[in-house]
Design a protein around this motif. Structure first.
Motif, PDB file in Angstrom:
ATOM      1  N   THR A   1       0.740  -1.399  -0.027  1.00  0.00           N
ATOM      2  CA  THR A   1       0.128  -0.239  -0.126  1.00  0.00           C
ATOM      3  C   THR A   1       1.098   1.388   0.312  1.00  0.00           C
ATOM      4  O   THR A   1       0.673   2.053  -0.374  1.00  0.00           O
ATOM      5  N   LEU A   2       2.317   0.506   0.697  1.00  0.00           N
ATOM      6  CA  LEU A   2       3.028   1.837   0.838  1.00  0.00           C
ATOM      7  C   LEU A   2       3.290   3.239   0.111  1.00  0.00           C
ATOM      8  O   LEU A   2       3.740   4.458  -0.369  1.00  0.00           O
ATOM      9  N   PRO A   3       3.621   3.240  -1.765  1.00  0.00           N
ATOM     10  CA  PRO A   3       3.797   3.132  -2.245  1.00  0.00           C
ATOM     11  C   PRO A   3       3.309   4.660  -2.789  1.00  0.00           C
ATOM     12  O   PRO A   3       3.381   5.478  -3.711  1.00  0.00           O
ATOM     13  N   THR A   4       1.614   4.222  -2.984  1.00  0.00           N
ATOM     14  CA  THR A   4       0.403   5.259  -3.424  1.00  0.00           C
ATOM     15  C   THR A   4      -0.734   5.480  -2.109  1.00  0.00           C
ATOM     16  O   THR A   4      -1.256   6.455  -2.432  1.00  0.00           O
ATOM     17  N   ALA A   5      -0.009   5.695  -1.120  1.00  0.00           N
ATOM     18  CA  ALA A   5      -1.087   5.758   0.189  1.00  0.00           C
ATOM     19  C   ALA A   5      -0.757   7.321   0.532  1.00  0.00           C
ATOM     20  O   ALA A   5       0.521   8.294   0.163  1.00  0.00           O
ATOM     21  N   SER A   6      -1.084   7.817   1.163  1.00  0.00           N
ATOM     22  CA  SER A   6      -1.322   9.594   1.124  1.00  0.00           C
ATOM     23  C   SER A   6      -1.168   9.136   2.744  1.00  0.00           C
ATOM     24  O   SER A   6      -2.102   8.965   3.710  1.00  0.00           O
ATOM     25  N   LEU A   7      -1.137  10.957   3.361  1.00  0.00           N
ATOM     26  CA  LEU A   7      -1.447  12.038   4.486  1.00  0.00           C
ATOM     27  C   LEU A   7      -2.707  11.391   4.681  1.00  0.00           C
ATOM     28  O   LEU A   7      -2.614  10.532   6.311  1.00  0.00           O
ATOM     29  N   SER A   8      -3.579  11.377   4.304  1.00  0.00           N
ATOM     30  CA  SER A   8      -4.996  11.146   4.615  1.00  0.00           C
ATOM     31  C   SER A   8      -5.725   9.831   5.195  1.00  0.00           C
ATOM     32  O   SER A   8      -5.964   9.685   6.487  1.00  0.00           O
ATOM     33  N   LEU A   9      -4.780   8.457   4.662  1.00  0.00           N
ATOM     34  CA  LEU A   9      -4.627   7.086   5.860  1.00  0.00           C
ATOM     35  C   LEU A   9      -4.514   7.447   6.569  1.00  0.00           C
ATOM     36  O   LEU A   9      -4.728   6.811   7.362  1.00  0.00           O
ATOM     37  N   ALA A  10      -3.045   7.916   7.048  1.00  0.00           N
ATOM     38  CA  ALA A  10      -2.272   8.093   7.419  1.00  0.00           C
ATOM     39  C   ALA A  10      -3.415   8.449   9.070  1.00  0.00           C
ATOM     40  O   ALA A  10      -3.375   8.138  10.555  1.00  0.00           O
ATOM     41  N   ARG A  11      -3.918   9.577   8.843  1.00  0.00           N
ATOM     42  CA  ARG A  11      -4.525  10.738   9.545  1.00  0.00           C
ATOM     43  C   ARG A  11      -5.745   9.728   9.433  1.00  0.00           C
ATOM     44  O   ARG A  11      -6.571   9.549  11.243  1.00  0.00           O
ATOM     45  N   GLU A  12      -6.142   9.273   8.889  1.00  0.00           N
ATOM     46  CA  GLU A  12      -7.403   8.301   9.816  1.00  0.00           C
ATOM     47  C   GLU A  12      -7.297   6.921  10.160  1.00  0.00           C
ATOM     48  O   GLU A  12      -8.018   6.648  11.449  1.00  0.00           O
ATOM     49  N   LEU A  13      -5.298   6.325  10.093  1.00  0.00           N
ATOM     50  CA  LEU A  13      -5.244   5.316  11.135  1.00  0.00           C
ATOM     51  C   LEU A  13      -5.549   5.604  12.371  1.00  0.00           C
ATOM     52  O   LEU A  13      -5.647   4.854  13.331  1.00  0.00           O
TER      53      LEU A  13
END
Length: 277
Positions: free
Chosen positions: A19-31
């Motif tokens: 997932t990391l190559p296309t991950a965004s900060l919004s995903l980190a915030r959601e988690l």
């Protein structure tokens, strides 16, 4: 974290790599937001880590709670965690925090050109250490960041004033540590995040041991070969060890390539030999 929890976290981190190559900060915030949900309900944590319940049942519980409230990606990551085995109810929250911070760090790694790769990881690590150093050297800041009456938003705002101008990734991680330290000192959580950044840096550094010193041409061929092999521009640290079997040993992160992995090193050795003639 040990035993089943440690194994489950390792598996989750391995899955996250896709997932990391296309991950965004919004995903980190959601988690990070889901970590807050788990921390706010001991009953939910127990339900998701109950060894007597089937993994599919626990995943279904996560989906029923989160679908429509978080992205499909965040729900899938959390549901897969819930299906794993955990030795302690708190471990699932700790694991999700690790995944969230890893996503944020990987976004720094994705930066374009000179802003990404090893430089991006070093930048966010330096930002984290700058915050840690400033707070540890000031008792008033320590007290303000741990003041029970202060709101999480107030603590986040204070933390970001301490280190103005940090990157978005650094801002997210520092703000999270200040607003939701989860029973730790904010500086201790920032130190954990920095350690995760340091661990990812190892993926960009090749420790190369060779039987004899390389010429400039050989070093260039080695750089080109390793970059092609790993798909990124590695920083190469070379040492000379006459005892090296096969003439060369390469260590990148946890992976070691030596005489026992002839297939992967054969082309590199041929390139070096050709230059030596």
């Amino acid at each position: 974290m040990a035993g089943a929890s440690s194994e489950s976290l390792a598996a989750a981190l391995a899955d996250l790599e896709t997932t990391l190559p296309t991950a965004s900060l919004s995903l980190a915030r959601e988690l990070f937001g889901i970590v807050g949900v788990l921390d706010g309900s001991a009953g939910l944590r127990r339900a998701l880590t109950d060894p007597s319940r089937e993994g599919a049942e626990k995943s279904a519980l996560v989906r029923s709670l989160l679908e429509g409230k978080a992205s499909a990606e965040a729900v899938a990551i959390t549901a897969k965690l819930a299906a794993s085995r955990w030795a302690d109810a708190r471990d699932i929250s700790d694991a999700l925090e690790t995944l969230a911070s890893t996503v944020a760090i990987a976004v720094a790694e994705q930066g374009a050109g000179a802003a990404g790769g090893l430089s991006g990881l070093e930048r966010v690590q330096n930002e984290l250490f700058a915050f840690k150093s400033a707070v540890e050297g000031n008792h008033e800041l320590q007290a303000a960041l741990t003041e029970p009456q202060a709101t999480p938003d107030a603590k986040r705002a204070l933390a970001l004033r301490i280190v103005p101008g940090v990157s978005e990734e650094g801002s997210l991680l520092i703000g999270q540590a200040a607003a939701a330290p989860r029973g730790h000192r904010p500086t201790a959580l920032v130190e954990k995040f920095a350690a995760l950044a340091a661990a990812r840096q190892k993926r960009w550094i090749a420790e190369v041991a060779v039987a004899r010193e390389l010429t400039n041409a050989q070093a260039g061929r080695l750089q080109t070969g390793l970059n092609a092999l790993y798909g990124r521009d590695l920083k190469i640290n070379t040492t000379v060890d006459p005892q090296i079997m096969g003439g060369v040993r390469v260590t990148v992160g946890d992976e070691v390539l030596d005489a026992s992995t002839v297939a992967r090193l054969s082309e590199l050795r041929r390139q070096l030999a050709a230059q030596a003639r």
